[in-house]
Design an enzyme around this catalytic site. Structure first.
Site, mmCIF file in Angstrom:
data_model
loop_
_atom_site.group_PDB
_atom_site.id
_atom_site.type_symbol
_atom_site.label_atom_id
_atom_site.label_comp_id
_atom_site.label_asym_id
_atom_site.label_seq_id
_atom_site.Cartn_x
_atom_site.Cartn_y
_atom_site.Cartn_z
ATOM 1 N N THR A 51 -9.832 20.946 -3.351
ATOM 2 C CA THR A 51 -9.885 20.159 -2.110
ATOM 3 C C THR A 51 -9.301 18.760 -2.277
ATOM 4 O O THR A 51 -8.110 18.629 -2.488
ATOM 5 C CB THR A 51 -11.322 20.113 -1.570
ATOM 6 O OG1 THR A 51 -12.207 19.709 -2.633
ATOM 7 C CG2 THR A 51 -11.763 21.481 -1.093
ATOM 8 N N THR A 52 -10.097 17.720 -2.228
ATOM 9 C CA THR A 52 -9.601 16.397 -1.867
ATOM 10 C C THR A 52 -8.878 15.648 -2.993
ATOM 11 O O THR A 52 -9.410 15.494 -4.093
ATOM 12 C CB THR A 52 -10.771 15.543 -1.364
ATOM 13 O OG1 THR A 52 -11.509 16.305 -0.393
ATOM 14 C CG2 THR A 52 -10.286 14.274 -0.716
#
Length: 273
Positions: A51-52
């Site tokens: 993800t991020t």
């Protein structure tokens, strides 16, 4: 006969390792792997997703950081995954999307840059690196259309211009140069909101590290797929800085101090409220 063989080898030589694989061993490319047959066309393939990732410029270079969580649907697939890697001496790569394919693309990109340097005897320019990464992402488009997308961030120090530069991509391989900061992944909206408030021109390297950790902290507060700093498990983001001296991974001891300061400041603010 030997001369003919040497001429053939020279004719087949290429500074691109990816082109070499496409010509001689295409089955080894990440985008040429066979997908397993699911129980039905409407059933999504359950695989871990990274993800991020956040990246930003600072005075003298660029920084990239990623959280340590990978998810598979509503399940935490890993709390220890690394999403930011050195591409070569002067550049780093952050991955978001299908974790397995993203890691394979990262390894291929690392070999691509190393192969070019060995064949040509010099480093590929930063623009050249960014373009080759875009071509690799474009090659993964058939997999992306099946839900296995990879969306990276790329950053490096341009030794010719003497500045750090940052590039984002879309799933088609489109390349876009970002001027200040950028984020990708499921928590990117929340991390970007934090960066808009915390980032400013000419941050020092230490200030940039603190801003990156705090933006990931904010993303984790609102996005379940993003893992924030975890003092209990001693898990901290992976953070790289790149400047004229090269790429450097920020030590975990330094990140523990930065995260501790952020947590203490927020705890104190709550107590005072």
């Amino acid at each position: 006969m030997q001369e003919s063989t040497a001429n053939q080898v020279a004719a087949n030589a290429t500074s691109s390792f990816t082109e070499h694989l496409q010509r001689d061993r295409p089955e080894l490319l990440p985008n040429n792997r066979a997908l397993p047959v699911g129980p039905g066309p409407a059933t999504p393939l359950q695989v871990p997703h990274a993800t991020t990732i956040v990246a930003m410029s600072y005075a003298g270079g660029v920084l990239m950081a990623g959280d340590r969580r990978a998810t598979m649907g509503n399940v935490i697939a890993s709390r220890h995954i690394e999403k930011v890697f050195p591409a070569d001496q002067y550049s780093v790569l952050g991955i978001a999307g299908t974790a397995g394919i993203a890691i394979d693309l990262t390894r291929l990109f690392q070999v691509e840059l190393e192969h070019y340097e060995k064949i040509e005897g010099t480093l590929l320019s930063l623009d050249g690196k960014a373009n080759r990464l875009g071509a690799m992402i474009r090659g993964n488009l058939p997999m992306a259309l099946q839900g296995l997308a990879v969306v990276p961030l790329f950053a490096g120090f341009d030794t010719t211009a003497g500045v750090g530069r940052l590039f984002s991509y879309d799933v088609t391989g489109g390349r876009y140069e970002e001027r200040e900061h950028h984020t990708v992944g499921s928590g990117s909206v929340f991390a970007r909101g934090a960066l808009k408030k915390l980032w400013r021109p000419n941050l020092t390297e230490a200030e940039a590290v603190s801003v990156a950790v705090e933006s990931l902290y904010d993303a984790a507060d609102d996005d379940s797929a993003t893992g924030g700093p975890d003092p209990v498990r001693q898990l901290w983001p992976v953070v790289y800085t790149v400047n004229r001296t090269g790429a450097r991974r920020v030590p975990e001891s330094e990140l523990a101090t930065v995260a501790g300061n952020i947590i203490e400041a927020r705890s104190s603010a709550r107590r005072e409220a």
